[in-house]
Each structure stands twice: as structure tokens, then as C-alpha cells.
Design a protein around this motif. Sequence first.
Motif, short mmCIF file in Angstrom:
data_model
loop_
_atom_site.label_atom_id
_atom_site.label_comp_id
_atom_site.label_asym_id
_atom_site.label_seq_id
_atom_site.Cartn_x
_atom_site.Cartn_y
_atom_site.Cartn_z
N LEU A 1 0.54 -4.56 7.02
CA LEU A 1 -0.06 -3.50 6.21
C LEU A 1 -1.20 -2.84 6.98
O LEU A 1 -2.02 -3.52 7.60
N SER A 2 -1.26 -1.51 6.93
CA SER A 2 -2.30 -0.82 7.68
C SER A 2 -2.54 0.57 7.11
O SER A 2 -1.65 1.18 6.52
N LEU A 3 -3.77 1.03 7.26
CA LEU A 3 -4.14 2.39 6.86
C LEU A 3 -4.56 3.20 8.08
O LEU A 3 -5.17 4.26 7.94
N ILE B 1 0.85 -1.18 0.00
CA ILE B 1 0.00 0.00 0.00
C ILE B 1 0.89 1.23 0.00
O ILE B 1 1.70 1.43 0.90
N GLU C 1 -3.11 -7.20 0.56
CA GLU C 1 -2.12 -8.23 0.90
C GLU C 1 -2.45 -9.54 0.19
O GLU C 1 -1.58 -10.19 -0.39
N ALA D 1 -6.52 -3.18 3.56
CA ALA D 1 -5.15 -3.67 3.74
C ALA D 1 -5.08 -5.19 3.58
O ALA D 1 -4.18 -5.72 2.93
N ASP E 1 -8.86 -1.66 7.48
CA ASP E 1 -8.28 -2.98 7.74
C ASP E 1 -8.66 -3.96 6.63
O ASP E 1 -7.85 -4.80 6.22
#
Length: 491
Positions: free
Chosen positions: A449-451, A64, A471, A467, A464
Motif C-alpha cells: 500500500l502506498s500514496l 486505500i 493496512e 498507508a 507512508d
Amino acid sequence: MLFRLVLRSCARRTPIIHSRAPNPIANRSLPGVFIPTLQFNAHFASKGKKESVSFGVNIFQGRISTEQVFPYPSVLNSEQSQFLKELVDPVSKFFQEVNNAAENDRLEKVEDKTMEGLKEMGAFGLQVPVDLGGLGLKNSQYARLVEIVGHHDLAVGITLGAHQSIGFKGILLFGTDEQKKKYLPDLASGKTIAAFCLTETASGSDAASIKTTAVEKGENYILNGGKLWISNGGTAEIFTVFAKTTVKDKHTGKEKDKITAFIVERKFGGVSHGPPEKKMGIKASNTAEVYFDNVKVPAENVLGGVGNGFKVAMNILNNGRFGMAAALSGTMIAAISKAVDHATNRTQFGSKIHTYGLIQEKIATMAMLQYVTEETGIERVMRDLRIFRIFEGTNDILRLFIALTGIQKSGEYFKRLQTVMKNPFSNPGILMEQIFKRANRKLGMSSGLSLKNETHPDLAASGDLVAKTVEHFGTSIEDLLLKYRKEIIST
């Protein structure tokens, strides 16, 4: 097909490659290790190309990148924004008061007063540099003005787009200084009109199969062949033409046919065109076959180098797609406005129909279906829209283009990884990193991975999910590449 394979893989939530598949690196005494997730690291980034910050490209690698997404990017400085503002009102006013889309459609040509007005505004050279007679607009400025055109009249949009988005775009992108100085001033003013000549009877999406030829003879090339479905074909004076030429390989000395692009003037002689095509939509846009009969083209009119025509064509078409998207954005706005206006003014059963839940849910579709049977303007828009599923490549080809472009970086990663695999101990950290990532996957653990730092807390759950999906998408791309390798292109 490629996207379907990816989606099927994602839906199963299990890798396409299972335990019976050959282990790509088993001969390196690392049992159970598969080729890792397609994530570039500092080792490869330093030796390869600069990493892309595109959100779309990165999701193909299970990553991301939010640099170009959050916050909403500002692509124009204050001076550019002010210049655009000064252009928007006159252009909008022109299409409201001068251009008559219905009359253009009836006449099957853009009215002369509209063409002259567009020339006076500089609409034929929006992105041509100022010192060559154009307005010198940036992509964002260009898109905003094209959006206005698409809002009012797609046939006029195609006339303008075929001229500058693809017609003479090759000269802007690949032309020599001499070619630019010779052709762009008249093209920018609208004194001469341009057309893009690639498609043939047996050559559409497969551009490499063209039959038109250009044979070198002294200081000229003799051009023979025909092109069809050429926008502005019957009105253009300048053509960007693609033909097969014989090219000698510098290393082997063998000759082979390769595509070359040429700047062709109608006044060279031997250039003719057929009658305007009778079309369902975009009727006011001239479309015709164009013929080349022993046309003598000076060698100095080769565009982008001999044998480089395919590269020239693809770059031009990519630019054309950008313009079309901008135009259709405007068309969508116009269609929605008409539908909403109807729903808020129509009364049935004592109430405005926009107050009914069913109408609120179905408003766009239902309004379209109703307008189709009247002459409100939507019927013409629907006819005009049909061609956009084919322009610059069919929708099927464009889907493949997106998929193959997305996995290109992943393929490059595999090539670089193979170099390391020949000597694993040259960089054991990379292998260990991938082993842990594979282990995390098997255990169902996230890669991190995170927003969370990019989105509002209320959107945490959605972030979530995004992400997790990215992935898994990257993992599926990797699995597909492992399974099909080079054959993925034809899968």
C-alpha cells in the motif's frame, strides 16, 4: 465499543487472535493459514456487488482507494455551479437583512416575515424536482445553501430540515408517482409543512420497538399511537408516520408485526399535538408530541410498501444526517469568525491579543468561554448545538452505525470465502495469495500500500504512515471478525 476494540488491537500491534485460537481452515490441510486479509479480488468482484470506491469503506478492508479523494473532486458542472452562485448571494443577504436569530430565539418561533421570505425563495423545496414545484438542487448545491442557514440560525435550519431533509424525504425517495404529484408541489412551496414521526416514549435509537399500530380495515388503515419530540409537530399538515402492521409471510403463511410507513394528513381527523416543548436551544424550532386517535389512513398512502417501514426510516435518516453536517459546517465557520474578530480587535498589555502565542493556540476555546457570558450570539449557538448530539440517532448509535457499515463488506467477504473453502482446489490461486499475505505479515513486510503517486514528495513520510495505519486497521478488523464472528454486533 467496537472502535475501542479495534484501537486496542492496533495499539498492541499484534493480532487479537493468537496461536491458541482455532485455525479456521485447519481441517483443509493447510496448517498455519488464517482467514486472509479482507481484500476483494477479481474472482469475488465479478460475482458480487460492484466494489466501493469510498475511501472510508475501503480502509475497513485494509485498502486505500483515492478515486474520491485525490484530486479534490468537482461534483458540479459549469451550469450547476452558476445556478448555485446565483442562489448563494440572495440567501446570504436574506439571513443578514431579514432573519433575526435573536428575535426568533426570544419569541420561540420563526418570525412570520422570515417564513414568508423563505417560501418566496423556494427554500422549502430545495431538492424537489422542478416539474413538481421545487428547485431541483443536487446534494452539493443543497449542502452549500444549508451551510449558509447554519451559519446564521440553526433553529431556522431545523425548521427547514425537519420539513424536507426528513419530513417529506420519504415521498421523494419511495413515493409513487401519484403520491409525489399529490403532495410535493404544496410541500415545496411551503403551503404545507411536513414532519417525521418515528420516536416514541420507549422507542428512540431502537426504532424497531415502536408501539404505534396501524390495523388494516377494508381500504384503510386505522392508526393509533403517539410520537414525541417531533420537529414541526405542532405546525405540520403532512406527517411521515411509522407504525406496526401485521404482515403475512408469503412462504410460511405466518403472521408477524413489521413496521410500515404512512403519509398522514392532519385533515384526515384524529391527529392532534401537544404544546411546544420548552427547550434549552433551537427554541424557534417547533417541537411537540403528536397523537393519532383512530386516524383513517387510505391504503394508497402506504409509503414504500407494507412492512418496509424500517428500511424507509433508515434511508430518510441517512439523508437527514447529510443535511445536518452541512448546517453545522456553516455554524463552525460563523463561530470561528466571531472568535477571530474578537482576538484581532481586543487590546491587552499594549498589544492585540492575537499576537500572543497562548491566544494563538487556544483562540477558539478561550473566545467561546468569554462569549458565553455575554449576548454576542455565541451563547445561543452553544445552546442550539446541544441537540445535534441526539438528532438522527445519538452519537453512540452513529459511531456504531459507522463501524458496522464499515465492516459490512468484510462480512460479505467471509461469506464468499466460505464457498471457496468448501472446495479449495476450485481456486488454489486465492489460497496461495492469502498464504503469502499472512507470511508477509508475520515477517513484518508491507503489503505494498502506498500514496507516493498521490501526494507531494514533502508528504511522503506522512503518506507512508497513513498507508501503514490503514493496512493495520484492516488487519485488526479481520482479527475482530474472526474472534467475535456474528457476536461482533453486540460486542
